[in-house]
Design an enzyme around this catalytic site. Structure first.
Site, mmCIF file in Angstrom:
data_model
loop_
_atom_site.group_PDB
_atom_site.id
_atom_site.type_symbol
_atom_site.label_atom_id
_atom_site.label_comp_id
_atom_site.label_asym_id
_atom_site.label_seq_id
_atom_site.Cartn_x
_atom_site.Cartn_y
_atom_site.Cartn_z
ATOM 1 N N TYR A 141 0.816 -1.209 0.000
ATOM 2 C CA TYR A 141 0.000 0.000 0.000
ATOM 3 C C TYR A 141 0.858 1.271 0.000
ATOM 4 O O TYR A 141 0.369 2.363 -0.286
ATOM 5 C CB TYR A 141 -0.947 0.028 1.206
ATOM 6 C CG TYR A 141 -2.059 -1.009 1.153
ATOM 7 C CD1 TYR A 141 -2.247 -1.816 0.036
ATOM 8 C CD2 TYR A 141 -2.918 -1.195 2.224
ATOM 9 C CE1 TYR A 141 -3.252 -2.768 -0.011
ATOM 10 C CE2 TYR A 141 -3.930 -2.146 2.184
ATOM 11 C CZ TYR A 141 -4.081 -2.934 1.063
ATOM 12 O OH TYR A 141 -5.079 -3.875 1.029
ATOM 13 N N LYS A 192 3.122 -15.459 1.718
ATOM 14 C CA LYS A 192 3.002 -16.140 0.423
ATOM 15 C C LYS A 192 4.441 -16.427 -0.008
ATOM 16 O O LYS A 192 4.897 -16.009 -1.079
ATOM 17 C CB LYS A 192 2.254 -15.211 -0.560
ATOM 18 C CG LYS A 192 1.858 -15.854 -1.869
ATOM 19 C CD LYS A 192 0.735 -16.871 -1.734
ATOM 20 C CE LYS A 192 0.463 -17.527 -3.076
ATOM 21 N NZ LYS A 192 -0.434 -18.685 -2.999
ATOM 22 N N ASP A 224 -3.498 -18.001 0.975
ATOM 23 C CA ASP A 224 -4.670 -18.632 0.354
ATOM 24 C C ASP A 224 -5.239 -19.706 1.275
ATOM 25 O O ASP A 224 -6.454 -19.814 1.476
ATOM 26 C CB ASP A 224 -4.341 -19.186 -1.049
ATOM 27 C CG ASP A 224 -3.003 -19.889 -1.114
ATOM 28 O OD1 ASP A 224 -2.190 -19.753 -0.170
ATOM 29 O OD2 ASP A 224 -2.754 -20.602 -2.105
ATOM 30 N N ASP A 248 -5.507 -6.788 5.693
ATOM 31 C CA ASP A 248 -6.695 -6.029 5.313
ATOM 32 C C ASP A 248 -7.815 -7.005 4.922
ATOM 33 O O ASP A 248 -8.951 -6.919 5.400
ATOM 34 C CB ASP A 248 -6.313 -5.140 4.110
ATOM 35 C CG ASP A 248 -7.367 -4.117 3.760
ATOM 36 O OD1 ASP A 248 -8.381 -4.048 4.478
ATOM 37 O OD2 ASP A 248 -7.192 -3.404 2.762
ATOM 38 N N ASP A 252 -11.142 -8.541 7.515
ATOM 39 C CA ASP A 252 -12.555 -8.347 7.156
ATOM 40 C C ASP A 252 -13.270 -9.688 7.070
ATOM 41 O O ASP A 252 -14.425 -9.830 7.472
ATOM 42 C CB ASP A 252 -12.678 -7.612 5.818
ATOM 43 C CG ASP A 252 -12.777 -6.094 6.026
ATOM 44 O OD1 ASP A 252 -12.479 -5.636 7.145
ATOM 45 O OD2 ASP A 252 -13.159 -5.387 5.078
#
Ligand code: NAD
Length: 359
Positions: A141, A192, A224, A248, A252
């Site tokens: 980000y 990852k 994943d 992020d 959620d």
């Protein structure tokens, strides 16, 4: 010396829910000897209306001087047509950057009384209590270079950069390990590493950092698989630590396991333990001003503030127990209402928590 709390109600339901949370703080001061001073300032759309910017200089200065910040929420339709650089949400980003809030703590707790609110089977989620620790000021980000460029062929190409320094990984892992020490002692680092070199290094640093925490059981999971496991068997996790973007998305997802965003608090901490505390939901313009918003996420944010910045764990426990009590009494705001329970508004819910605290 009194600890300083800066209260930033923000927009939409912000003022309504923050009101109930500050009443809880007042009650702790009056009944249990909590020693805090509260001050209030503008942020978000309210600040744009009054000063033209979402984060006035005075608000940032007051935030820097406070031990902790209690934020309602920012944003709303009124400001959606403004340029992205001056939207209410920029106020939040400015506070995060200005205070160096690099660690975002997002608990996902499902109170057994609300197990039916989840879309998952009650036996999968009832009693869920996990903590996601998300890195908040680095990663893709913020990485440079970034942008959209036009290639020689005339086609556009968008690009972002995933970067982490070892020190950034180390400090967020330490936060996760310290939190796990106060919980079940298990940390799952999500990366990852099979595809992204940056997170291959993340994993190496996590392992190295864990050597100073022999009491912590560290495991690793690809993002994943972590997403899959969160909806398959979320109770296997105690603390998860991960990058800005993975956190992020996963936080959620974890929040939705609980069925109501009106119940979930969050904290963002910097290196000196100073923190900003806020519910995970937004300003809910669709119900603002109606007195029906659920104040419990904000009240539980106060509990996190007491635990992580003000070093008052016992008072944090009191708040969490009081929330449990009102749920046991069957009190529900409309977002968590189900047949056979008692529908109440924002103020009634706040008053019930205070009554439970005093009982
Ligand atoms: P939202 O979280 O505000 O609302 C989503 C849904 O959940 C709505 O139906 C709302 O009524 C409901 N809801 C949210 N909080 C509730 C509560 N405490 N009690 C009962 N119901 C509740 O998300 P949105 O509608 O996507 O965004 C609205 C505005 O909030 C936007 O301007 C957005 O940018 C902003 N926002 C701010 C923050 C923040 O301040 N941290 C976070 C997310 C969104």
């Amino acid at each position: 010396m009194s600890k300083k709390i800066l209260v930033l109600p923000g927009d939409g339901i912000g003022a309504e829910i923050v009101d109930e949370a500050t009443k809880v703080l007042d009650c702790l001061c009056g009944e249990f000897g909590l020693d805090v001073e509260m001050d209030e300032a503008l942020v978000g759309g309210a600040a744009i209306d009054a000063t033209g910017v979402p984060l006035p200089e005075t608000t940032l200065e007051m935030a820097k001087e406070a031990d902790a910040i209690l934020l309602g929420a920012v944003g709303g339709h009124k400001w959606e047509s403004l340029d992205i650089s001056v939207r209410p949400e920029k106020g939040l980003l400015g506070l995060r950057a200005g205070l160096g809030l690099f660690a975002n703590l997002r608990p996902a707790i499902l109170y057994p009384q609300l197990a039916d609110a989840s879309t998952l089977k009650p036996e999968v989620v009832s009693g869920l209590n996990l903590m996601i620790v998300r890195e908040l000021t680095g990663g893709i980000y913020f990485g440079q270079p970034r942008g959209i460029r036009t290639l020689e062929s005339g086609e556009r190409q968008g690009f972002n950069t995933l970067v982490y320094k070892e020190s950034e990984v180390e400090r967020i892992c330490k936060v996760a390990f310290e939190i796990a020490k106060k919980r079940d002692g298990r940390v799952c680092s999500v990366d990852k590493a099979n595809v992204l070199e940056c997170t291959e290094m993340w994993r190496e640093v996590a392992i190295e950092t864990a050597k100073a925490y022999p009491e912590i059981e560290l495991s690793h999971m690809y993002v994943d698989n972590a997403a899959m496991q969160l909806v398959r068997a979320p109770k296997q996790f105690d603390v998860m630590v991960t990058t800005n973007m993975f956190g992020d998305i996963l936080s959620d997802c974890a929040a939705m396991l609980t069925g109501s965003i009106g119940m979930l608090p969050s904290a963002s901490l910097n290196e000196s333990g100073q923190g900003m505390y806020e519910p995970i939901h937004g300003s809910a313009p669709d119900i603002a001003g109606q007195g029906v918003a659920n104040p419990l996420a904000t009240i539980l944010s106060v509990a996190m503030m007491l635990r992580y910045t003000l070093d008052e764990s016992e008072m944090a426990d009191r708040i969490e127990q009081a929330v449990n009590t009102v749920l046991d009494q069957g009190l529900r705001t409309p977002d968590i209402y189900s047949e056979g329970t008692i529908k109440v508004g924002t103020e009634e819910m706040g008053s019930a928590v205070i009554a439970a605290l005093k009982a």
